[in-house]
Design a protein around this motif. Structure first.
Motif, mmCIF file in Angstrom:
data_model
loop_
_atom_site.group_PDB
_atom_site.id
_atom_site.type_symbol
_atom_site.label_atom_id
_atom_site.label_comp_id
_atom_site.label_asym_id
_atom_site.label_seq_id
_atom_site.Cartn_x
_atom_site.Cartn_y
_atom_site.Cartn_z
ATOM 1 N N ILE A 168 0.921 -1.136 0.105
ATOM 2 C CA ILE A 168 0.019 0.135 -0.081
ATOM 3 C C ILE A 168 1.106 1.312 0.027
ATOM 4 C CG2 ILE A 168 -1.827 1.327 1.053
ATOM 5 C CD1 ILE A 168 -2.539 -1.337 2.675
ATOM 6 N N GLY A 169 0.769 2.050 -1.143
ATOM 7 C CA GLY A 169 1.275 3.624 -1.068
ATOM 8 C C GLY A 169 0.332 4.374 -0.528
ATOM 9 N N ALA A 170 0.968 5.532 -0.009
ATOM 10 C CA ALA A 170 0.009 6.552 0.333
ATOM 11 C C ALA A 170 0.582 8.028 0.088
ATOM 12 C CB ALA A 170 -0.394 6.227 1.876
ATOM 13 N N GLU A 171 -0.122 9.033 -0.383
ATOM 14 C CA GLU A 171 0.201 10.065 -0.455
ATOM 15 C C GLU A 171 -0.848 11.263 -0.014
ATOM 16 O OE1 GLU A 171 1.320 10.825 -4.493
ATOM 17 O OE2 GLU A 171 2.059 8.781 -4.760
ATOM 18 N N LEU A 172 -0.339 12.519 0.760
ATOM 19 C CA LEU A 172 -1.234 13.235 1.092
ATOM 20 C C LEU A 172 -1.072 14.566 0.307
ATOM 21 C CD1 LEU A 172 -0.869 12.867 5.081
ATOM 22 C CD2 LEU A 172 -2.993 12.199 3.603
ATOM 23 N N ILE B 79 3.112 15.214 0.463
ATOM 24 C CA ILE B 79 4.035 14.174 1.133
ATOM 25 C C ILE B 79 3.615 12.770 0.592
ATOM 26 C CG2 ILE B 79 2.529 14.076 3.352
ATOM 27 C CD1 ILE B 79 5.110 13.650 4.848
ATOM 28 N N LYS B 80 4.640 12.158 0.271
ATOM 29 C CA LYS B 80 4.685 10.725 0.063
ATOM 30 C C LYS B 80 5.228 9.835 1.176
ATOM 31 C CE LYS B 80 5.508 7.295 -3.602
ATOM 32 N NZ LYS B 80 6.372 7.118 -4.934
ATOM 33 N N LEU B 81 4.393 9.105 1.571
ATOM 34 C CA LEU B 81 4.683 8.038 2.773
ATOM 35 C C LEU B 81 5.204 6.816 2.494
ATOM 36 C CD1 LEU B 81 1.430 9.025 4.734
ATOM 37 C CD2 LEU B 81 3.609 10.004 5.060
ATOM 38 N N PRO B 82 5.825 6.328 3.590
ATOM 39 C CA PRO B 82 6.473 5.020 3.206
ATOM 40 C C PRO B 82 5.483 3.798 2.912
ATOM 41 C CG PRO B 82 7.581 6.003 5.352
ATOM 42 C CD PRO B 82 6.420 6.698 4.598
#
Length: 695
Positions: A118-122, A249-252
């Motif tokens: 799962i990749g996550a970006e805000l 922001i791109k999260l781990p």
């Protein structure tokens, strides 16, 4: 949101083809194990669960046995409440975009070659939330047990059964029917024939935590009966409310490795994490001596040990000799006390002259109240929001404070300390109380705010590594695990073992448990150090059999080997035993064929390729005698082999066996040598697989 915010239309275009009011289902797939996996002949296989995505933004993870149902992201402990949800394609799977009041959240549900993730970006957020979970409120099915990793050194890890309370009666407050378990760095679900290992691959910015917990309901008036129990899971990162540059922001990425064997599945995750964190794996396996903690420390004592080792025949080929704490006030690291005439430079030269790495103990984040450093720079310490230093520990040795890694003055001082020690000749560093440097920035007033606790911690680790050089050996004690990867060569994984007491001493039991359950990352993240090895009773209550069992267990695993015994007080048998424990320079792990089970006997297997042979240790750490038969095929990759009794007895041949029956008394162990060539164990072979002249 400011004027440069990302518009919804733009964000949707990034997401690819949009689908509203639909669900996406991806097929379950089996994949081959990594070609380097040593147990692939034994039938280890990886597989990839499938994602199912729903129009409301929730999703499922479906594998052959294990199901995570109704998953959704959460912010600060609350499931997201989107204004709109958009479903679309991503390069490796499918994408969910949530339009929130603060901005946009995008999840990429990916299917990789050997895993899912799962990749996550805000986007559009001016500040990060305190906590963000890409997966939360996930109802769990098909799981019997779970693995949890402790926060760091000595913090409990292990495999635990999932309590099943449905049908029980009683008050939930008094019976503690509700439960919750946190796991750091990694987590795993264990089904009947399947394991899913979960973890982030980037630990340079945020603390990662997974949690499994239950929720119950009761019925009845007099005898309240639990009639509805559900198990839930969440996994996410502590973002600490930091400011987000450019509102993006791109999260781990969060990875899920699925396999039919627990140990090998955890190995796959560990290797993936090591690649993402640039773990240090190039150092030789450490073989060292250090002084006892709590004893008077002096140049004279170090000199005596060096002279003894110099004249000892046959020699003990130690790599490093470490000066333990007690050479100065805590914090005044470059100002040794009167017991060190000539200073620390002279001590380093004496150690180096005899061919050893000079090592030194230091606690970089700790300062004593009665030190010069604290009196001159109290502003370098961690403070509360009233700008007052916060005592971190008060005990019989005094009052101690944690130093603020964000303070420029403290950073400059640390550069000077480690730079001077390196110039003096020290190339082995044991840094203790590292957890004092990783304090949630939310709870304290930092000298320079704006960075997470992990980022501040990494800033300090980076400057230390720059000063000591890439070639120096660095052992961390009392450290958080995730943030240490990429910097530490060795990490102590268990609580401090001062001197042998009784078998059920908590420190001994902690060493056994942590060395067993944390073995999956040994020589992958770093060399695990299971603590100092006991070679004598030293006034405690351990039997000779117990001392032997503990040392053989610590020695066969393949991590760092060290002792704080007074070597000049050991007899020839004890010295020979320590020589037998000498590790090979090339790092090599033992294999634990029955991990994570702990039924009766712990088994560790060491491969000696040059001899086409194996060392096999059977270790009974329980308080009762055990008797069990093992198939040779379950221990090594052969159906049968020639078996010999090994150290400490004279080698005895048992012939070619397809199974071996083991009987062990409480706390007893037996070491065997398996040979494909029907050859006795070589007289010069150490347990670590090295040819030694000292045996």
């Amino acid at each position: 949101m400011t004027g440069n915010k990302l518009k919804r239309r733009d964000f949707i275009q990034i997401s690819g083809t949009v689908a509203l009011g639909s669900a996406f289902i991806f097929p379950f797939e089996k994949v081959l194990a990594n070609e380097t996996d040593k147990k692939k002949e034994k039938g280890f296989k990886l597989s990839r669960p499938r994602w199912i995505i729903y129009e409301n933004g929730s999703y499922d993870l479906i594998s052959e046995e294990i199901i995570l149902k109704n998953c959704r992201p959460s912010i600060n402990g609350q499931g997201v409440m989107p204004r709109n949800v958009f479903l679309g394609d991503s390069p490796k799977g499918k994408r969910i975009v949530y339009e929130l009041p603060e901005g946009f959240l995008m999840l990429d549900l990916k299917t990789n070659n050997d895993s899912i993730s799962i990749g996550a970006e805000l986007s559009g957020f001016s500040r990060a939330p305190r906590w963000f979970h890409p997966i939360s409120q996930a109802e769990v099915f098909g799981v019997n047990r779970f693995f949890k990793q402790g926060y760091g050194t000595g913090n409990e890890c292990g495999v635990f059964p999932i309590p099943r309370l449905e049908g029980l009666s009683g008050n939930i407050l008094t019976n503690e029917a509700t439960w919750s378990h946190d796991s750091y760095l990694s987590f795993a679900f264990l089904g009947k024939n399947e394991t899913i290992a979960i973890g982030n691959i980037d630990h340079s910015r945020f603390l990662h935590r997974s949690t499994i917990y239950n929720r119950i309901h009761q019925k009845g008036l007099v005898n309240q009966i639990i009639d509805d129990e559900k198990i839930f899971f969440e996994s996410g990162m502590l973002l600490e409310d930091i400011k987000i540059d450019n509102e993006y922001i791109k999260l781990p990425e969060l990875y899920f490795y699925t396999g039919n064997r627990a140990y090998e599945t955890m190995l796959e995750l560990a290797w993936k994490i090591s690649e993402g964190t640039n773990a240090r794996q190039s150092s030789i396996t450490s073989y060292h001596w250090t002084g006892k903690t709590g004893e008077a420390n002096s140049f004279e004592k170090i000199q005596t040990k060096i002279d003894y080792l110099h004249n000892l025949e046959p020699s003990i080929p130690l790599h490093s000799v470490i000066i333990n704490k007690g050479y100065c006030k805590i914090g005044d690291w470059l100002e040794p006390n009167e017991n060190w005439p000539g200073g620390l430079d002279r001590a380093a030269r004496e150690i180096f002259k005899d061919g050893y790495r000079a090592g030194i103990w230091i606690a970089p984040f700790v300062v004593a109240e009665d030190s010069k450093l604290f009196k001159q720079h109290p502003d370098w310490t961690i403070k509360n929001y009233q700008d007052k230093p916060i005592p971190h520990s008060i005990d019989g040795e005094g009052t101690f404070y944690a130093l603020d890694g964000s303070h420029p003055g403290f950073q400059k001082y640390l550069r000077k300390v480690f730079g001077e020690l390196r110039k003096s000749g020290y190339i082995f560093y044991e840094t203790a109380y590292m957890d004092w440097g990783l304090i949630d920035s939310w709870d304290i007033k930092r000298a320079k705010p704006g960075r997470t606790s992990v980022q501040v911690f990494h800033d300090v680790l980076q400057l230390i590594r720059e000063e000591i050089g890439m070639g120096s050996m660095w052992m961390m004690d009392r450290t958080p695990y995730g943030a240490a990867i990429g910097y530490a060569d060795i990490v102590r994984i268990n609580k401090t073992l001062q001197s042998p007491e009784e078998w059920n001493d908590p420190a001994i039991q902690n060493m056994i448990k942590e060395s067993y359950y944390s073995h999956y990352f040994n020589n992958i993240f770093w060399q695990n150090s299971p603590g100092e090895i006991f070679l004598s009773d030293s006034g405690g209550n351990l039997s000779e059999n117990e001392i032997l069992s503990l040392a053989l267990w610590q020695g066969i695993l393949g991590g760092a080997i060290g002792t704080n015994e007074e070597l000049d007080k050991l007899d020839s048998k004890q010295l020979r035993f320590f020589r037998f424990l000498e590790p090979n320079k090339r790092q090599q792990n033992a294999y634990l064929p029955f991990w994570p089970d702990e039924d009766e006997i712990k088994v560790a297997v060491r491969v000696y390729k040059q001899n086409r042979s194996w060392g096999v240790l059977f270790f009974n750490d329980k308080d009762s005698s055990v008797e069990r038969t093992f198939n040779i095929a379950d221990l090594i990759e052969k159906d049968d082999t020639f078996v010999y009794g090994w150290y400490p007895e004279v080698p005895i041949a048992f012939g070619r066996l397809a199974e071996i029956r083991i009987t062990l008394k409480p706390h007893q162990s037996r070491l065997f040598y398996f040979s494909e060539n029907n050859e006795y164990p070589p007289g010069d072979l150490t347990l670590g697989g090295k040819e030694s002249d000292g045996l």
